[in-house]
Design an enzyme around this catalytic site. Sequence first.
Site, short mmCIF file in Angstrom:
data_model
loop_
_atom_site.label_atom_id
_atom_site.label_comp_id
_atom_site.label_asym_id
_atom_site.label_seq_id
_atom_site.Cartn_x
_atom_site.Cartn_y
_atom_site.Cartn_z
N LYS A 150 1.00 -1.73 0.07
CA LYS A 150 -0.03 0.40 -0.40
C LYS A 150 0.96 1.25 0.09
CE LYS A 150 -3.42 2.00 2.87
NZ LYS A 150 -4.85 1.62 3.67
N SER A 223 -9.34 1.85 2.38
CA SER A 223 -8.24 2.67 1.53
C SER A 223 -7.36 1.55 1.00
CB SER A 223 -7.80 3.44 2.61
OG SER A 223 -7.17 3.09 4.01
N SER A 247 -10.30 -0.37 6.36
CA SER A 247 -9.20 -0.55 5.11
C SER A 247 -9.20 -1.94 3.99
CB SER A 247 -8.94 0.88 5.05
OG SER A 247 -9.57 2.03 5.54
#
Length: 560
Positions: A150, A223, A247
């Site tokens: 990420k 996210s 997320s």
Amino acid sequence: MSSTSLVVVQQGPPLPSGTPEYEALRTLILDEFAAFVPEALILPRHITENPPKDVTGIPRECGILSPEEIDITEKYDAVSLASAIASKKLTAVAVSTAFAKRAIIAHQLTCCLTEWFMDEAIERAKQLDDHLEKTGKTIGPLHGVPISIKQHIPVAGHYNDVGYLSTRMVDDRDSLMIAILRKAGAVFYCKTNQPQSIMHLESTSPIGRVLNPHNIGLSAGGSTGGEAALVAMRGSILGIGTDIGGSVRGPSAFCGIYGFKPTSYVLPMKDFLNGGALAELNILCSTGPMCTSLRDMNLFMSVMAAAKPYIEDPRVIPLPWDVSTSTQLQEGTASLKIGFAMNDGIIEPQPPAIRALNWAREQLAKSSAFQIKPFELYGTAEAMKDIRLAYWPDGGNLIKSKLAATGEPMFPLTQWIIKDAEGAGLTASGILDQRLRRDQFRCEFSQHWAAQDVDLVICPAFVGPACTHETAFYWNYTALWNYVDYPGVVLPTPIRALAKGQEDYSSKTPLSDQCKHVRQLWEEVDFEGAPMNIQVVARRYHDASLFTALHLMQDALQIK
């Protein structure tokens, strides 16, 4: 190569424009990304200009990947890939090449990446192959396994940002988890897209909007939406996400993959977020794997536990990762008590979510090993009100200052998440009051769970399947578990959303105005093809017990 040469499919409302300074910086970043992509890996314009609704088959069909690269990216999970490399059935170079190529194909179809560094990955893979050839030994349990990361998680020599262009920087060293994975033999080859502020359940950033591979008219979640889309496209088989409101679990569920949110600080997060997060004054974040199998999640957790991360990061709880992988209860052992929460008292889930829960309940009810019970969630409305305020103890002012630094526009879902907390911010006593309310709620929730006498709870991961773009409003089914800090896994089911008009739930009375809004969204959107996951939750710090239970349910729930 200019950014105009690398066409990336986009759907949904156009993202807001910012100041000339912001737009120039955004263009520079897109051009920099495109310059690294060889012409041979660019998809034909007829695909990117007129993509199908479901783009998951394009990497296999587009002609860019060789038959061997298709096999490598489609027929293995991380466990079997590590075994194939260790036995020299496959080379690390071949594996890294295949996944890097598939990742850039996936990006052109879903906007899942923020950075792509194939050459660096191949160089690392060559070193690993040479070591294995010379010594006959791997350097660790992840020798040659490609792992995607990420965007905000620091990887030495690569960009990170904390949700705003003004925070974009190159890291000079790995964060602790990345260092552990690198030492275990992992190969890093890309970083993945996340939303502005890293606080949406949809991943919309200056790079673009991440699309759901199964239906590009839908969100890939957030996210950690870039990771979820990439894994669903088989451009990765193992990635890392973070979860403070859903997320990891939200995007994993939206895209039909496996995702695990541990109890906070079961896994190391040292140096994960430059400058820290104000929300963590009262709501601790978690990190966890996103992948294609239960055993890959278990491998990831085992690698972390073996590294003893609590030595370098004393916030980590040194819990032993003691998981039984048996699929049978021991003779004389009481059956596993599983509670089913069909709604949260606020929002009745959309029809495919109910079908997925009913399927799971019916599968488990076939075995006497499982005792199925109804479960009523406690205090969701109170928890959601308090967590939305706790995320922004400064009233959202830090977000505004980060955006103003480059003239970055505030995206609609950023405004949505801060609106309840906007203002001058809290004093120290106000933050303390939030903590006292949180801790009292946790005590009441724990007692409520105990009174219902269950080992685990199965519930939705979201109000329905993946939502349409810019409508990821309701986090209830994930954020509740962040508020009480319980571990949760989301698992794929065989259930998928049907074409528009084929399912209806208007006969029931809405539970709330939010429920009424969710029904309106259902009527307006084509969810066809969206995968359905379920969420399995255990008590705080019962992370290993959760995995043992998942192994017991493996056959019944068709868990890979």
